[in-house]
Write a protein that holds these residues in place. Structure first.
Motif, PDB file in Angstrom:
ATOM      1  N   LEU A 245     -86.315 -11.720 -45.658  1.00 51.09           N
ATOM      2  CA  LEU A 245     -85.620 -12.489 -44.587  1.00 51.09           C
ATOM      3  C   LEU A 245     -84.119 -13.118 -45.316  1.00 51.09           C
ATOM      4  O   LEU A 245     -83.157 -12.906 -44.602  1.00 51.09           O
ATOM      5  CB  LEU A 245     -86.108 -13.860 -43.965  1.00 51.09           C
TER       6      LEU A 245
ATOM      7  N   ASN B 214     -80.380 -11.781 -44.046  1.00 47.78           N
ATOM      8  CA  ASN B 214     -79.471 -12.639 -43.474  1.00 47.78           C
ATOM      9  C   ASN B 214     -78.256 -12.133 -42.948  1.00 47.78           C
ATOM     10  O   ASN B 214     -77.617 -11.318 -43.776  1.00 47.78           O
ATOM     11  CB  ASN B 214     -79.294 -13.365 -44.286  1.00 47.78           C
ATOM     12  N   PRO B 215     -77.841 -12.123 -41.871  1.00 52.34           N
ATOM     13  CA  PRO B 215     -76.533 -11.321 -41.543  1.00 52.34           C
ATOM     14  C   PRO B 215     -75.404 -11.580 -42.081  1.00 52.34           C
ATOM     15  O   PRO B 215     -74.538 -10.979 -42.002  1.00 52.34           O
ATOM     16  CB  PRO B 215     -76.590 -11.355 -40.020  1.00 52.34           C
ATOM     17  N   SER B 216     -75.204 -12.982 -42.576  1.00 51.46           N
ATOM     18  CA  SER B 216     -73.970 -13.421 -43.192  1.00 51.46           C
ATOM     19  C   SER B 216     -73.896 -13.663 -44.573  1.00 51.46           C
ATOM     20  O   SER B 216     -72.986 -13.069 -45.254  1.00 51.46           O
ATOM     21  CB  SER B 216     -73.328 -14.483 -42.457  1.00 51.46           C
ATOM     22  N   ILE B 217     -75.108 -13.943 -45.198  1.00 46.53           N
ATOM     23  CA  ILE B 217     -75.120 -14.269 -46.669  1.00 46.53           C
ATOM     24  C   ILE B 217     -76.197 -13.435 -47.412  1.00 46.53           C
ATOM     25  O   ILE B 217     -76.553 -13.556 -48.501  1.00 46.53           O
ATOM     26  CB  ILE B 217     -75.614 -15.644 -46.762  1.00 46.53           C
TER      27      ILE B 217
ATOM     28  N   GLN C 113     -74.242  -8.165 -47.944  1.00 48.04           N
ATOM     29  CA  GLN C 113     -73.104  -8.296 -49.119  1.00 48.04           C
ATOM     30  C   GLN C 113     -72.704  -7.120 -49.464  1.00 48.04           C
ATOM     31  O   GLN C 113     -71.595  -6.848 -49.915  1.00 48.04           O
ATOM     32  CB  GLN C 113     -73.592  -9.518 -50.037  1.00 48.04           C
TER      33      GLN C 113
ATOM     34  N   THR D  33     -81.698  -8.762 -35.742  1.00 48.07           N
ATOM     35  CA  THR D  33     -81.381  -9.045 -34.439  1.00 48.07           C
ATOM     36  C   THR D  33     -80.900  -7.868 -33.414  1.00 48.07           C
ATOM     37  O   THR D  33     -80.698  -8.111 -32.302  1.00 48.07           O
ATOM     38  CB  THR D  33     -80.041 -10.173 -34.300  1.00 48.07           C
TER      39      THR D  33
ATOM     40  N   PRO E 188     -82.075  -4.716 -31.729  1.00 50.96           N
ATOM     41  CA  PRO E 188     -83.603  -4.212 -31.501  1.00 50.96           C
ATOM     42  C   PRO E 188     -84.005  -3.179 -32.406  1.00 50.96           C
ATOM     43  O   PRO E 188     -85.344  -2.842 -32.638  1.00 50.96           O
ATOM     44  CB  PRO E 188     -83.387  -4.015 -29.883  1.00 50.96           C
TER      45      PRO E 188
ATOM     46  N   LEU F 257     -93.339 -14.290 -38.922  1.00 48.28           N
ATOM     47  CA  LEU F 257     -92.293 -14.961 -39.641  1.00 48.28           C
ATOM     48  C   LEU F 257     -90.884 -14.135 -39.640  1.00 48.28           C
ATOM     49  O   LEU F 257     -89.866 -14.991 -39.779  1.00 48.28           O
ATOM     50  CB  LEU F 257     -93.035 -14.933 -41.253  1.00 48.28           C
ATOM     51  N   MET F 258     -91.018 -13.009 -39.444  1.00 46.40           N
ATOM     52  CA  MET F 258     -89.824 -12.425 -39.634  1.00 46.40           C
ATOM     53  C   MET F 258     -89.155 -12.135 -37.982  1.00 46.40           C
ATOM     54  O   MET F 258     -87.791 -12.320 -38.083  1.00 46.40           O
ATOM     55  CB  MET F 258     -89.873 -11.033 -39.914  1.00 46.40           C
ATOM     56  N   THR F 259     -89.768 -11.945 -37.137  1.00 48.65           N
ATOM     57  CA  THR F 259     -88.967 -11.774 -35.804  1.00 48.65           C
ATOM     58  C   THR F 259     -89.728 -12.370 -34.559  1.00 48.65           C
ATOM     59  O   THR F 259     -88.907 -12.541 -33.563  1.00 48.65           O
ATOM     60  CB  THR F 259     -88.963 -10.128 -35.264  1.00 48.65           C
TER      61      THR F 259
ATOM     62  N   GLY G   7     -89.348 -10.490 -31.458  1.00 48.42           N
ATOM     63  CA  GLY G   7     -87.986 -10.300 -30.766  1.00 48.42           C
ATOM     64  C   GLY G   7     -87.392  -9.334 -31.436  1.00 48.42           C
ATOM     65  O   GLY G   7     -87.943  -8.547 -32.461  1.00 48.42           O
ATOM     66  N   PRO G   8     -86.223  -9.005 -31.448  1.00 47.67           N
ATOM     67  CA  PRO G   8     -85.444  -9.482 -30.222  1.00 47.67           C
ATOM     68  C   PRO G   8     -85.619  -8.471 -29.150  1.00 47.67           C
ATOM     69  O   PRO G   8     -85.932  -7.236 -29.432  1.00 47.67           O
ATOM     70  CB  PRO G   8     -83.861  -9.122 -30.898  1.00 47.67           C
ATOM     71  N   THR G   9     -85.620  -8.873 -28.012  1.00 45.68           N
ATOM     72  CA  THR G   9     -85.826  -8.218 -26.579  1.00 45.68           C
ATOM     73  C   THR G   9     -87.213  -7.556 -26.685  1.00 45.68           C
ATOM     74  O   THR G   9     -87.343  -6.472 -26.400  1.00 45.68           O
ATOM     75  CB  THR G   9     -84.839  -7.376 -26.198  1.00 45.68           C
TER      76      THR G   9
END
Lengths: 321, 453
Positions: free
Chosen positions: A154, A158-161, A166, A180, A182, A263-265, A268-270
């Motif tokens: 996870l 992480n999408p930003s950090i 990176q 996030t 699908p 734990l991970m999703t 989701g998503p959708t």
């Protein structure tokens, strides 16, 4: 094709010789049940029947029963609806998508685990200096629990950090919404799952590779067979029972994937990673809809029975030697 | 193997003796304990608070047991909100059931319909307990036909957070304390533009609670019969103009590129908080219970506003979330009285003040903010007071007091799906309509199974 190697031929012959099975059968014929023995049979089998009855057969039948009803807010069956639940489920697009996602997940995890595990095992089987170190490293994921590896991945996703994005930013590549989006979410959970299965698979394959008689390779070397030829015509056939074993074990284990998804999703998503087992949990214990969850359980049981049947029919035949 | 057994053989008599001794000691200890407890009436309290909440509850239990000698409250942690509903359903009427239990906001209708609890109103009327000391919004969602069903306890609302340091760095005017959609959009876009995309403007977790509150703040119901408050709801409406508008607002930011999607669930809220705290994200919306945690890191760089409202509309106010305390009716009157006494104790002004200070939940007692502890806290860090003010200024009505339906969890699941679809670029109306249709089916069969509607 294997028959070109004398030692393999010998093995086949010993396998076909009358084995201990016939002897046992003969003994059973001579053994006749007496009335007293029936009493003993019940005495010894009774406890296990009782335990199985309470903990296996009763829940199974209860599940079947619940699947024919609507259940109220307290999980009590109130309205009999016959097969309506099954009809609703099998005509539901969302459920079909779940079946499809499960298929993609199970096949993806099994295939990649086998390929990667075999590759690592083949590498570790070489005589290179310091290879013992890598043998240990390759098995390391066995010691990592689901929760720890999920959290570890996870962080990477992480999408930003997260480290993956990176790196992508550093290389001026587009970033990815790993968990996030699908489509990527499925890739991400498969990757994590493969990583987790890898240690065990590697160990099993490595053990199998080590047990292939060296004489076979010596003979092949003498006949001038290339190492690729040796891999496909000696190694693979010799480890085929292991192959079958790993395929079955990984398939079963990925079918049961729950902690990782939770734990991970969380499905989701959708609903992209809402696998059948996770779905049952969610419908029963989160949404409180026991009738639907029971119906899904029965459908899943049927699916697994069919797959197991096919696996044994098809794959068992392919065990070459 | 036989060797192993033979090693132990000479000692088995000793082992047996030791076991017998242990049993005797244990028996004495148990007997003594039972004797000491029999003087007091035991009140078992089930709760689902972890971390600071659990610590605080244990402290209150200790204080309550010390303060009086009639009751002995025993607090037991029971895991998650969802699990405890099942446990109540399965233990009611047995010795294992609790006298008092904590259950989440959206289980109110289910608990009411279960018939397993004694409405708190009964004790309120008997004791002439002053209900006015409790925040009206917190009372409203745990009431049916004006009668209080359970005691409001740990409460929170949705809030909007922004990073003042980021805004200062790029010279952006902060949003007002009662912002509209376009106020937030302006700030989010400016953050994105002025940082050249290095800092994301805003996010919103695909979390149904947030969607529900956006619609509530617009003053529009999500279910018929006034959100189920005036009769059994038979249909939901996720496609009202207010709902569409709320999603269009998010969509505008997605299309502009200042929105970052963290998905849904625990990971999403952890990731967005991490991103926000590290200065990679300017604005996000979450439970007010997060305020304390964020404040610990950002200090005076944390900005908090009320939940956004549609442009040109006065904020209707949003529902109070969290959980309340229910008194089981399967226990003798004396035990129920103990449960009532303890719930009163938990929501008195002093305890609610420590509760808010220690856990970040909003005090449900109006007078808590006059306690020295909170007064000092708010003076030192005014930002901690914002969400409480939002709750206090809300006049409860049917659209901002939750939805009174059994089994709201699947509704949340389908709304979250729709949100994820919209965040991934799909059509707003179609996504919401699909969620609406799917939940209407669930609602219909639920009503049928429960003989309602």
């Amino acid at each position: 094709m294997i028959n070109s190697f004398p030692s393999v031929k010998r093995r086949r012959q010993t396998n076909q010789a009358p084995g201990p099975k016939e002897e046992v059968r003969a003994n059973v014929k001579n053994f006749e049940l007496q009335k007293n023995d029936k009493y003993y049979a019940w005495l010894f089998l009774g406890p296990s029947f009782l335990v199985l009855g309470i903990f296996v057969f009763y829940p199974m039948l209860r599940t079947l029963y619940l699947s024919l009803f609507l259940t109220d807010s307290f999980g009590r069956p109130t309205v009999f609806v016959g097969l309506q639940n099954y009809l609703n489920l099998l005509t539901s697009k969302v459920y079909m998508a779940s079946i499809q996602a499960t298929g993609v997940y199970v096949i993806g995890v099994t295939a990649f685990t086998i390929i990667c595990g075999l590759l690592l095992a083949a590498v570790a089987n070489q005589k290179i200096r310091g290879i013992e170190f890598f043998r240990t490293i390759f098995t390391a994921t066995m010691g990592v629990s689901v929760s720890v590896s999920a959290i570890f991945w996870l962080f990477m996703f992480n999408p930003s950090i997260g480290v993956l994005n990176q790196i992508a930013l550093f290389l001026h590549l587009p970033t990815v919404n790993w968990l996030t989006n699908p489509h990527w979410a499925m890739v991400s959970v498969i990757t994590t799952s493969v990583w987790m299965h890898l240690g065990f698979t590697f160990l099993i394959f490595f053990g199998a590779l080590q047990s292939v008689p060296k004489t076979l390779y010596d003979a092949a070397d003498v006949s001038g067979a290339s190492s690729r030829y040796q891999f496909f015509h000696i190694t693979l056939p010799m480890i085929s029972p292991t192959f079958f074993f790993v395929a079955v074990i990984t398939m079963i284990s990925s079918f049961k994937s729950f902690g990782l998804i939770d734990l991970m999703t969380a499905g989701g998503p959708t609903n992209a990673t809402n696998l059948l087992v996770y779905r049952i949990y969610k419908d029963a214990f989160v949404d409180g809809n026991y009738a639907v969850a029971s119906t899904e359980s029965i459908v899943l049981a049927i699916i697994i029975a069919i797959i197991t049947f096919i696996q044994f029919k098809l794959l068992a035949k392919r065990v070459n030697y | 193997m036989t060797k192993l057994i033979s090693i132990f053989k000479p000692h088995w008599r000793w082992g047996l003796g030791l076991l017998a001794l242990l049993a005797i000691i244990g028996g004495f200890a148990y007997g003594n304990q039972a004797h000491a407890e029999s003087k007091r009436i035991k009140v078992v309290f089930w709760h689902e608070m972890k971390g600071p909440g659990q610590k605080q509850i244990d402290a209150y239990v200790k204080a309550f047991n010390k303060k009086q000698s009639k009751y002995e409250v025993v607090a037991e942690f029971e895991g998650g909100y969802n699990g405890v509903i099942q446990k109540i359903m399965n233990t009611h009427g047995t010795a294992a059931s609790p006298a008092l239990f904590q259950s989440m906001d959206i289980s109110t209708s289910q608990m009411y319909h279960s018939g397993f609890t004694t409405p708190v109103q009964k004790f309120v009327d008997r004791d002439h307990y002053d209900l006015d000391q409790l925040v009206p919004g917190a009372r409203a969602i745990y009431s049916r036909n004006g009668k209080l069903l359970s005691m409001p306890f740990n409460s929170s609302q949705t809030a909007l957070y922004y990073n003042k340091a980021v805004l200062k760095k790029y010279g952006i005017t902060p949003p007002p304390v009662d912002p509209t959609y376009s106020d937030i959009t302006r700030v989010a876009k400016q953050i994105h533009d002025k940082s050249h995309g290095q800092v994301k403007g805003m996010t919103m977790e695909a979390y149904s609670w947030l969607f529900e509150q956006l619609v509530a703040n617009a003053g529009v119901p999500l279910a018929n019969h006034n959100n189920g408050h005036t009769g059994d709801a038979t249909k939901v409406d996720f496609t009202s103009p207010a709902a569409i508008k709320a999603m269009q607002w998010v969509k505008e930011n997605i299309d502009y590129g200042d929105f970052i999607n963290f998905g849904s669930g625990g990971n999403a809220s952890a990731n967005e908080a991490a991103s926000f705290l590290s200065g990679h994200l300017g604005i996000f919306m979450q439970s007010s219970a997060k305020t304390g945690q964020l404040y610990k890191v950002l200090k005076n760089n944390l900005g908090v506003t009320y939940f956004p409202r549609p442009d040109g509309k006065k904020a209707n106010g949003i529902a109070v979330g969290g959980a309340s305390l229910w008194i089981s009716n399967d226990k003798p009157a004396a035990v129920q009285n103990g449960a009532w006494e303890f719930s009163k104790f938990l929501v008195n002004a002093k305890n609610q003040a420590t509760w808010q200070a220690k856990t970040g939940y909003l005090a449900v007692n109006k007078h808590a903010k006059d306690e020295p502890l909170l007064k000092q806290l708010f003076k030192k860090s005014p930002v901690l007071e914002v969400s409480g003010n939002q709750m206090l200024r809300t006049t409860p009505n049917d659209t901002n007091s939750g939805i009174f339906i059994d089994g709201l969890v699947p509704a949340r699941t389908s709304i979250q799906n729709a949100m994820q679809q919209i965040f991934a670029g799909q059509d707003i109306y179609k996504s919401l309509k699909a969620a609406e249709n799917s939940y209407n089916k669930v609602l219909e069969s639920n009503n049928r199974a429960n003989g309602r509607g």
